[in-house]
Scaffold this motif. Structure first.
Motif, PDB file in Angstrom:
ATOM      1  N   LYS A  32     -15.373  68.445 -44.406  1.00 28.99           N
ATOM      2  CA  LYS A  32     -16.553  68.755 -45.204  1.00 28.99           C
ATOM      3  C   LYS A  32     -17.836  68.329 -44.496  1.00 28.99           C
ATOM      4  CE  LYS A  32     -13.971  68.308 -49.518  1.00 28.99           C
ATOM      5  NZ  LYS A  32     -13.881  67.631 -50.852  1.00 28.99           N
ATOM      6  N   GLN A  33     -17.992  68.789 -43.257  1.00 35.13           N
ATOM      7  CA  GLN A  33     -19.134  68.439 -42.440  1.00 35.13           C
ATOM      8  C   GLN A  33     -19.983  69.678 -42.174  1.00 35.13           C
ATOM      9  OE1 GLN A  33     -19.938  65.353 -41.522  1.00 35.13           O
ATOM     10  NE2 GLN A  33     -18.098  64.514 -42.469  1.00 35.13           N
ATOM     11  N   PRO A  34     -21.305  69.541 -42.203  1.00 41.11           N
ATOM     12  CA  PRO A  34     -22.165  70.657 -41.776  1.00 41.11           C
ATOM     13  C   PRO A  34     -21.985  70.946 -40.286  1.00 41.11           C
ATOM     14  CG  PRO A  34     -23.389  69.061 -43.102  1.00 41.11           C
ATOM     15  CD  PRO A  34     -22.066  68.427 -42.773  1.00 41.11           C
ATOM     16  N   LEU A  35     -22.690  71.975 -39.816  1.00 45.34           N
ATOM     17  CA  LEU A  35     -22.456  72.427 -38.448  1.00 45.34           C
ATOM     18  C   LEU A  35     -22.872  71.387 -37.414  1.00 45.34           C
ATOM     19  CD1 LEU A  35     -23.529  76.171 -38.715  1.00 45.34           C
ATOM     20  CD2 LEU A  35     -21.239  75.196 -38.796  1.00 45.34           C
ATOM     21  N   ARG A  36     -23.994  70.717 -37.632  1.00 49.47           N
ATOM     22  CA  ARG A  36     -24.422  69.699 -36.658  1.00 49.47           C
ATOM     23  C   ARG A  36     -23.429  68.541 -36.618  1.00 49.47           C
ATOM     24  NH1 ARG A  36     -29.119  71.925 -38.611  1.00 49.47           N
ATOM     25  NH2 ARG A  36     -30.755  72.384 -37.066  1.00 49.47           N
ATOM     26  N   GLN A  37     -22.981  68.094 -37.788  1.00 54.05           N
ATOM     27  CA  GLN A  37     -21.988  67.027 -37.813  1.00 54.05           C
ATOM     28  C   GLN A  37     -20.641  67.496 -37.278  1.00 54.05           C
ATOM     29  OE1 GLN A  37     -24.240  67.600 -39.923  1.00 54.05           O
ATOM     30  NE2 GLN A  37     -25.069  65.763 -40.875  1.00 54.05           N
ATOM     31  N   THR A  38     -20.347  68.782 -37.440  1.00 48.30           N
ATOM     32  CA  THR A  38     -19.118  69.326 -36.864  1.00 48.30           C
ATOM     33  C   THR A  38     -19.161  69.281 -35.344  1.00 48.30           C
ATOM     34  OG1 THR A  38     -18.805  70.783 -38.774  1.00 48.30           O
ATOM     35  CG2 THR A  38     -17.642  71.359 -36.754  1.00 48.30           C
ATOM     36  N   GLN A  39     -20.310  69.580 -34.774  1.00 46.54           N
ATOM     37  CA  GLN A  39     -20.444  69.480 -33.326  1.00 46.54           C
ATOM     38  C   GLN A  39     -20.239  68.041 -32.862  1.00 46.54           C
ATOM     39  OE1 GLN A  39     -24.279  70.688 -31.883  1.00 46.54           O
ATOM     40  NE2 GLN A  39     -23.832  70.096 -29.759  1.00 46.54           N
ATOM     41  N   GLY A  40     -20.837  67.081 -33.577  1.00 43.00           N
ATOM     42  CA  GLY A  40     -20.636  65.684 -33.208  1.00 43.00           C
ATOM     43  C   GLY A  40     -19.199  65.227 -33.395  1.00 43.00           C
ATOM     44  N   LEU A  41     -18.544  65.709 -34.461  1.00 50.54           N
ATOM     45  CA  LEU A  41     -17.147  65.357 -34.674  1.00 50.54           C
ATOM     46  C   LEU A  41     -16.272  65.879 -33.553  1.00 50.54           C
ATOM     47  CD1 LEU A  41     -14.805  64.320 -36.489  1.00 50.54           C
ATOM     48  CD2 LEU A  41     -14.859  66.552 -37.629  1.00 50.54           C
ATOM     49  N   MET A  42     -16.520  67.117 -33.133  1.00 49.66           N
ATOM     50  CA  MET A  42     -15.711  67.696 -32.064  1.00 49.66           C
ATOM     51  C   MET A  42     -15.968  66.993 -30.738  1.00 49.66           C
ATOM     52  SD  MET A  42     -13.396  69.934 -31.987  1.00 49.66           S
ATOM     53  CE  MET A  42     -12.335  70.446 -30.630  1.00 49.66           C
ATOM     54  N   ARG A  43     -17.215  66.615 -30.472  1.00 50.45           N
ATOM     55  CA  ARG A  43     -17.505  65.874 -29.242  1.00 50.45           C
ATOM     56  C   ARG A  43     -16.791  64.534 -29.225  1.00 50.45           C
ATOM     57  NH1 ARG A  43     -23.918  65.907 -28.256  1.00 50.45           N
ATOM     58  NH2 ARG A  43     -23.743  64.774 -30.225  1.00 50.45           N
ATOM     59  N   GLY A  44     -16.752  63.857 -30.393  1.00 51.50           N
ATOM     60  CA  GLY A  44     -16.049  62.579 -30.448  1.00 51.50           C
ATOM     61  C   GLY A  44     -14.554  62.733 -30.230  1.00 51.50           C
ATOM     62  N   ILE A  45     -13.963  63.785 -30.800  1.00 49.58           N
ATOM     63  CA  ILE A  45     -12.528  64.002 -30.621  1.00 49.58           C
ATOM     64  C   ILE A  45     -12.207  64.309 -29.164  1.00 49.58           C
ATOM     65  CG2 ILE A  45     -10.634  65.557 -31.207  1.00 49.58           C
ATOM     66  CD1 ILE A  45     -11.798  65.792 -33.988  1.00 49.58           C
ATOM     67  N   VAL A  46     -13.023  65.152 -28.544  1.00 48.58           N
ATOM     68  CA  VAL A  46     -12.797  65.483 -27.134  1.00 48.58           C
ATOM     69  C   VAL A  46     -12.931  64.236 -26.263  1.00 48.58           C
ATOM     70  CG1 VAL A  46     -13.741  66.778 -25.187  1.00 48.58           C
ATOM     71  CG2 VAL A  46     -13.447  67.894 -27.407  1.00 48.58           C
ATOM     72  N   ARG A  47     -13.901  63.382 -26.592  1.00 49.33           N
ATOM     73  CA  ARG A  47     -14.080  62.162 -25.798  1.00 49.33           C
ATOM     74  C   ARG A  47     -12.921  61.198 -25.988  1.00 49.33           C
ATOM     75  NH1 ARG A  47     -18.577  61.195 -27.558  1.00 49.33           N
ATOM     76  NH2 ARG A  47     -18.071  59.689 -29.209  1.00 49.33           N
ATOM     77  N   LEU A  48     -12.393  61.074 -27.226  1.00 48.96           N
ATOM     78  CA  LEU A  48     -11.277  60.175 -27.467  1.00 48.96           C
ATOM     79  C   LEU A  48      -9.996  60.662 -26.804  1.00 48.96           C
ATOM     80  CD1 LEU A  48     -11.837  59.291 -31.247  1.00 48.96           C
ATOM     81  CD2 LEU A  48     -12.230  57.827 -29.261  1.00 48.96           C
ATOM     82  N   ILE A  49      -9.779  61.968 -26.819  1.00 45.08           N
ATOM     83  CA  ILE A  49      -8.578  62.502 -26.183  1.00 45.08           C
ATOM     84  C   ILE A  49      -8.685  62.461 -24.667  1.00 45.08           C
ATOM     85  CG2 ILE A  49      -7.122  64.566 -26.002  1.00 45.08           C
ATOM     86  CD1 ILE A  49      -7.919  65.345 -28.772  1.00 45.08           C
ATOM     87  N   GLY A  50      -9.898  62.499 -24.166  1.00 41.10           N
ATOM     88  CA  GLY A  50     -10.093  62.474 -22.718  1.00 41.10           C
ATOM     89  C   GLY A  50     -10.041  63.836 -22.081  1.00 41.10           C
ATOM     90  N   LEU A  51     -10.546  64.836 -22.779  1.00 45.10           N
ATOM     91  CA  LEU A  51     -10.546  66.195 -22.249  1.00 45.10           C
ATOM     92  C   LEU A  51     -11.894  66.523 -21.627  1.00 45.10           C
ATOM     93  CD1 LEU A  51      -8.739  68.040 -25.181  1.00 45.10           C
ATOM     94  CD2 LEU A  51      -7.727  67.230 -23.036  1.00 45.10           C
ATOM     95  N   ASP A  52     -11.869  67.419 -20.673  1.00 45.25           N
ATOM     96  CA  ASP A  52     -13.093  67.861 -20.006  1.00 45.25           C
ATOM     97  C   ASP A  52     -13.341  69.322 -20.375  1.00 45.25           C
ATOM     98  OD1 ASP A  52     -15.320  68.042 -18.469  1.00 45.25           O
ATOM     99  OD2 ASP A  52     -14.251  68.194 -16.551  1.00 45.25           O
ATOM    100  N   ILE A  53     -13.743  69.547 -21.615  1.00 45.37           N
ATOM    101  CA  ILE A  53     -14.021  70.899 -22.094  1.00 45.37           C
ATOM    102  C   ILE A  53     -15.373  70.878 -22.793  1.00 45.37           C
ATOM    103  CG2 ILE A  53     -11.620  71.635 -22.341  1.00 45.37           C
ATOM    104  CD1 ILE A  53     -11.787  70.943 -25.278  1.00 45.37           C
ATOM    105  N   PRO A  54     -16.127  71.966 -22.707  1.00 44.00           N
ATOM    106  CA  PRO A  54     -17.419  72.016 -23.401  1.00 44.00           C
ATOM    107  C   PRO A  54     -17.209  72.206 -24.905  1.00 44.00           C
ATOM    108  CG  PRO A  54     -16.985  74.111 -22.323  1.00 44.00           C
ATOM    109  CD  PRO A  54     -15.864  73.193 -21.913  1.00 44.00           C
ATOM    110  N   VAL A  55     -18.165  71.711 -25.681  1.00 44.75           N
ATOM    111  CA  VAL A  55     -18.109  71.806 -27.138  1.00 44.75           C
ATOM    112  C   VAL A  55     -19.223  72.741 -27.601  1.00 44.75           C
ATOM    113  CG1 VAL A  55     -18.313  70.534 -29.309  1.00 44.75           C
ATOM    114  CG2 VAL A  55     -17.121  69.512 -27.362  1.00 44.75           C
ATOM    115  N   PRO A  56     -18.932  73.728 -28.432  1.00 40.33           N
ATOM    116  CA  PRO A  56     -19.982  74.633 -28.911  1.00 40.33           C
ATOM    117  C   PRO A  56     -21.018  73.880 -29.738  1.00 40.33           C
ATOM    118  CG  PRO A  56     -17.793  75.526 -29.353  1.00 40.33           C
ATOM    119  CD  PRO A  56     -17.600  74.117 -28.916  1.00 40.33           C
ATOM    120  N   ASN A  57     -22.281  74.247 -29.563  1.00 46.05           N
ATOM    121  CA  ASN A  57     -23.317  73.624 -30.365  1.00 46.05           C
ATOM    122  C   ASN A  57     -23.369  74.274 -31.747  1.00 46.05           C
ATOM    123  OD1 ASN A  57     -24.767  76.072 -30.034  1.00 46.05           O
ATOM    124  ND2 ASN A  57     -25.688  75.289 -28.151  1.00 46.05           N
ATOM    125  N   PHE A  58     -24.173  73.693 -32.631  1.00 45.30           N
ATOM    126  CA  PHE A  58     -24.172  74.137 -34.019  1.00 45.30           C
ATOM    127  C   PHE A  58     -24.700  75.566 -34.171  1.00 45.30           C
ATOM    128  CE2 PHE A  58     -28.223  72.134 -33.195  1.00 45.30           C
ATOM    129  CZ  PHE A  58     -29.150  72.962 -33.816  1.00 45.30           C
TER     130      PHE A  58
END
Length: 303
Positions: free
Chosen positions: A78-104
């Motif tokens: 239940k996150q807006p688009l900006r918070q969704t972008q931040g959530l996805m960036r945090g998940i990618v950083r925790l997993i240790g992946l090198d992939i770009p994250v779409p902006n809001f």
């Protein structure tokens, strides 16, 4: 002392018995509900970027799978688009992946015309425990805006009814229909049963479905082996042939008269019908915006 006031009559009450006896496993299952484990499938990572288009114009950077994953996580938490972008960036950083994250802004633009993959329904041979329920859908349109903005009297608008059929064994919605507000639940039942492509062994429903026509319809569609669990009204009486050839409804009436309605609900499995009322889609339907078209139909989620 606890229960001191009722100590003289405590022997009249049975000791509380709990269904759960393996408390260690039960507590661990509750802990696992709060465990956050997120991973990305290798196929999703391989198709994260969009394939190069041969036509002219700008090239897409992210595939539909990447946009779907981001929007799905935002919807779950239940996150807006900006918070969704931040959530996805945090998940990618925790997993240790090198992939770009779409902006809001990309999520907003791509999400409008996104074609989500539809999971095909597989034909089942196992019997279905079918429970049917309905909920009302309010129609939003210019009426409420005119009343709030210009204090004008809005034209009378009706509402719609969403009928859903749920399989109690799998939790899958096996049938659905959207009708006008004047269509009663028993009237919409034949159309719902036409969508069920598997045998039905149990049919728990509320008292609105009580009566010989509904029982005859279920027996004609699924055979006499289907167990119809419908509570008879308080003034229900057994049928004339209940002494020699009692029907399932006669057994329900006798059980209620002998042990009470609460005991019958527990023994017959009627209480499981509440799972249809508490289904997430039933709650989400009240929050979905809807538009009324010229032909009287209602389209959800396109406000």
């Amino acid at each position: 002392m606890p229960h001191k006031f009722n100590a003289c009559r405590r022997h009249k009450f049975d000791k509380k018995r709990y269904r759960v006896m393996n408390w260690a496993e039960y507590n661990e299952s509750l802990r696992q509900r709060g465990d956050l484990t997120v991973w990305l499938d290798t196929d999703a990572l391989r198709h994260w970027t969009a394939p190069r288009q041969k036509s002219g114009g700008g090239q897409l950077r992210y595939s539909d799978i990447a946009i779907t994953i981001c929007l799905t996580l935002g919807l779950v938490y239940k996150q807006p688009l900006r918070q969704t972008q931040g959530l996805m960036r945090g998940i990618v950083r925790l997993i240790g992946l090198d992939i770009p994250v779409p902006n809001f802004s990309t999520l907003s633009r791509r999400g409008r015309g996104l074609n989500l993959p539809v999971k095909s329904r597989t034909r089942r041979s196992e019997p279905v425990h079918l429970v049917v329920d309905s909920t009302g859908l309010k129609i939003f349109g210019e009426g409420e805006w005119l009343r709030e903005k210009h204090k004008t009297k809005a034209r009378c608008k009706s509402w719609r009814k969403l009928h859903l059929g749920l399989d109690l064994l799998t939790g899958e919605i096996v049938c659905a229909d959207l009708t006008l507000d004047d269509v009663r639940d028993p009237t919409a039942l034949p159309g719902l049963l036409d969508q069920v492509d598997a045998p039905v062994s149990r049919f728990p429903a509320d008292g609105a479905y009580d009566g010989a026509p509904i029982t005859g319809l279920l027996n004609a569609r699924f055979g006499n082996a289907v167990e119809v669990i419908i509570p008879p009204p308080k003034n229900a009486i057994p049928s004339p042939q209940s002494v020699h050839d009692p029907s399932l409804r006669d057994h329900h009436i006798a059980a209620i008269q002998a042990h009470g309605r609460i005991a019958w609900q527990s023994s017959s499995g009627y209480n499981q019908r509440s799972r249809g009322e508490t289904h997430p889609l039933m709650h989400a339907a009240h929050a979905l915006p809807s538009n009324e078209r010229d032909d009287g139909r209602v389209s959800l989620g396109q406000n």
